[in-house]
Design an enzyme around this catalytic site. Structure first.
Site, PDB file in Angstrom:
ATOM      1  N   ASP A 197       1.415  -1.155   0.406  1.00 24.25           N
ATOM      2  CA  ASP A 197      -0.359   0.135   0.075  1.00 24.25           C
ATOM      3  C   ASP A 197       0.992   1.095  -0.108  1.00 24.25           C
ATOM      4  O   ASP A 197       1.654   1.036   0.797  1.00 24.25           O
ATOM      5  CB  ASP A 197      -1.093   0.201   1.027  1.00 24.25           C
ATOM      6  CG  ASP A 197      -2.342   1.243   1.267  1.00 24.25           C
ATOM      7  OD1 ASP A 197      -2.999   0.692   0.809  1.00 24.25           O
ATOM      8  OD2 ASP A 197      -1.565   2.017   1.736  1.00 24.25           O
ATOM      9  N   ASN A 205      -2.197  12.873  -5.032  1.00 28.59           N
ATOM     10  CA  ASN A 205      -3.635  13.172  -6.146  1.00 28.59           C
ATOM     11  C   ASN A 205      -4.312  14.742  -5.362  1.00 28.59           C
ATOM     12  O   ASN A 205      -4.986  15.624  -6.297  1.00 28.59           O
ATOM     13  CB  ASN A 205      -5.287  12.368  -5.745  1.00 28.59           C
ATOM     14  CG  ASN A 205      -5.044  10.885  -6.191  1.00 28.59           C
ATOM     15  OD1 ASN A 205      -4.516  10.897  -7.825  1.00 28.59           O
ATOM     16  ND2 ASN A 205      -5.623   9.741  -6.386  1.00 28.59           N
ATOM     17  N   HIS A 210      -5.245  13.273 -10.378  1.00 29.41           N
ATOM     18  CA  HIS A 210      -5.512  12.338 -10.719  1.00 29.41           C
ATOM     19  C   HIS A 210      -4.477  12.084 -11.668  1.00 29.41           C
ATOM     20  O   HIS A 210      -4.541  10.352 -11.811  1.00 29.41           O
ATOM     21  CB  HIS A 210      -6.644  12.234 -10.688  1.00 29.41           C
ATOM     22  CG  HIS A 210      -7.284  12.325  -9.675  1.00 29.41           C
ATOM     23  ND1 HIS A 210      -7.734  10.886  -8.508  1.00 29.41           N
ATOM     24  CD2 HIS A 210      -8.365  13.380  -8.932  1.00 29.41           C
ATOM     25  CE1 HIS A 210      -8.642  11.199  -7.811  1.00 29.41           C
ATOM     26  NE2 HIS A 210      -9.008  13.061  -7.494  1.00 29.41           N
ATOM     27  N   ASP A 214      -2.343   8.952 -11.602  1.00 33.75           N
ATOM     28  CA  ASP A 214      -2.147   7.691 -12.361  1.00 33.75           C
ATOM     29  C   ASP A 214      -0.538   7.614 -12.777  1.00 33.75           C
ATOM     30  O   ASP A 214      -0.261   6.075 -13.134  1.00 33.75           O
ATOM     31  CB  ASP A 214      -2.902   7.705 -13.496  1.00 33.75           C
ATOM     32  CG  ASP A 214      -4.090   7.875 -13.132  1.00 33.75           C
ATOM     33  OD1 ASP A 214      -4.682   7.707 -11.731  1.00 33.75           O
ATOM     34  OD2 ASP A 214      -5.015   7.813 -14.587  1.00 33.75           O
ATOM     35  N   GLU A 240      -4.631   2.569  -4.195  1.00 30.12           N
ATOM     36  CA  GLU A 240      -3.397   2.530  -3.814  1.00 30.12           C
ATOM     37  C   GLU A 240      -2.814   1.822  -3.754  1.00 30.12           C
ATOM     38  O   GLU A 240      -1.581   1.263  -3.252  1.00 30.12           O
ATOM     39  CB  GLU A 240      -2.344   3.737  -3.775  1.00 30.12           C
ATOM     40  CG  GLU A 240      -2.839   3.847  -2.158  1.00 30.12           C
ATOM     41  CD  GLU A 240      -4.150   4.301  -1.752  1.00 30.12           C
ATOM     42  OE1 GLU A 240      -4.604   4.663  -0.542  1.00 30.12           O
ATOM     43  OE2 GLU A 240      -5.604   4.308  -2.386  1.00 30.12           O
TER      44      GLU A 240
END
Length: 322
Positions: A197, A205, A210, A214, A240
């Site tokens: 994680d 973000n 975003h 990405d 994530e």
């Protein structure tokens, strides 16, 4: 002065008659008034041979039938009584259509038939056309089949692949986890699970958007794949979070792999001059046939929670309960 004819010499007329006598491309026959066969050439006799023995030759006349031909010219006239298509042969086995003429001479019927060259040519042309049409449809069918296979493969890929990272998605990972547990149980092999994680990913973000987030996820996916073996399964579990299935691997070896992955993520260059991204990793070793996939995942998730609680950017290993 007339040239004397040599004894035994074959006259042109005799040659002509012999040709028609031996011909199989023409049908010549003479029937008496009572309907019996008086004379026939090889073409007619070959048709007769297709019939059961002792068959009345008149049966060969399928259309028009011999009875119809006999009625033609019953008024006593001689000469041509029929001209047109004639179907001859064995109606139960094989028939063919010829161009025929029938003459009545002295109460006898003289039959002369020849193959319809034009019809035969048209038939060959039609056969060629149908063959070409069939081949074209075969090619179209093959092309359609290939396209169907391509689309099926694409649908399967989209069904089991994360579109952002091109990693297996959660559905694919669940299927692989069940398969590997069954295989490990059968061969009594070790199996480990890693849950990775990213730390503080929401801030990426929120600060950079975003699209940049990405790019970060794609970079992390590349790093995880680079450290994993070919037999390992690296998947995007969601958001994530990533999951790594490590077959035939004890917990200690899985922990070392988790450390390498954590360090590689930290050293991976990120877009937009983002500070190094760190990750927390939970590791759990499969306890054996008594533990299912849900239990294994639960312990790995608990280990991840502990790594987060202990300060992040670290690896935590789940306790192996008896």
């Amino acid at each position: 002065m007339r040239t004397p004819r040599l004894a035994g010499a074959i006259t042109p007329r005799a040659q002509f008659l012999r040709f028609f006598k031996d011909s199989t491309s023409t049908i010549l026959a003479v029937f008496k008034a009572d309907g019996t066969l008086a004379e026939a050439n090889r073409g007619f006799l070959s048709l007769l041979e297709s019939m059961p023995s002792n068959t009345d030759p008149a049966v060969l006349f399928v259309n028009p039938q011999m009875a119809e031909l006999n009625r033609m010219g019953e008024d006593g006239r001689t000469g041509l009584v029929y001209r047109g298509l004639m179907t001859l042969g064995n109606v139960d086995r094989y028939t063919d259509t010829w161009l025929g003429t029938v003459h009545r001479v002295d109460r006898q019927l003289l039959l002369a038939c020849e193959q319809d060259i034009a019809a035969d040519r048209n038939l060959r042309q039609e056969l060629f056309r149908l063959t070409e049409e069939y081949a074209a449809k075969e090619r179209l069918l093959a092309k359609t089949h290939r396209e169907l296979e391509r689309r099926t493969a694409e649908v399967e890929r989209l069904t089991f692949t994360d579109s952002l990272t091109d990693l297996p998605n959660r559905r694919a990972f669940d299927h692989e986890l069940e398969r590997e547990i069954a295989r490990s149980a059968r061969y009594r092999e070790a199996l480990s699970l890693l849950i990775v994680d990213l730390d503080h990913f929401k801030q990426v973000n929120d600060r950079f958007g975003h699209a940049v987030g990405d790019d970060v996820l794609r970079a992390v996916a590349t790093s995880l794949r680079a450290e994993a073996r070919q037999i390992d399964t690296v998947a995007r579990w969601g958001g994530e979070e990533f999951a790594v299935l490590v077959p035939a691997t004890e917990t200690d070896s899985a922990r070392l792999l988790a450390e390498r992955m954590r360090d590689r993520i930290r050293r991976t260059p990120m877009p937009e001059s983002i500070a190094p991204i760190t990750a927390s990793v939970g590791v759990a070793g499969w306890l054996g046939p008594e533990e299912g996939s849900a239990g294994l995942f639960k312990r790995a998730d608990e280990a991840l929670y502990k790594a987060k609680h202990d300060g992040r950017n670290r690896v935590s290993v789940a306790e192996e309960e008896p």
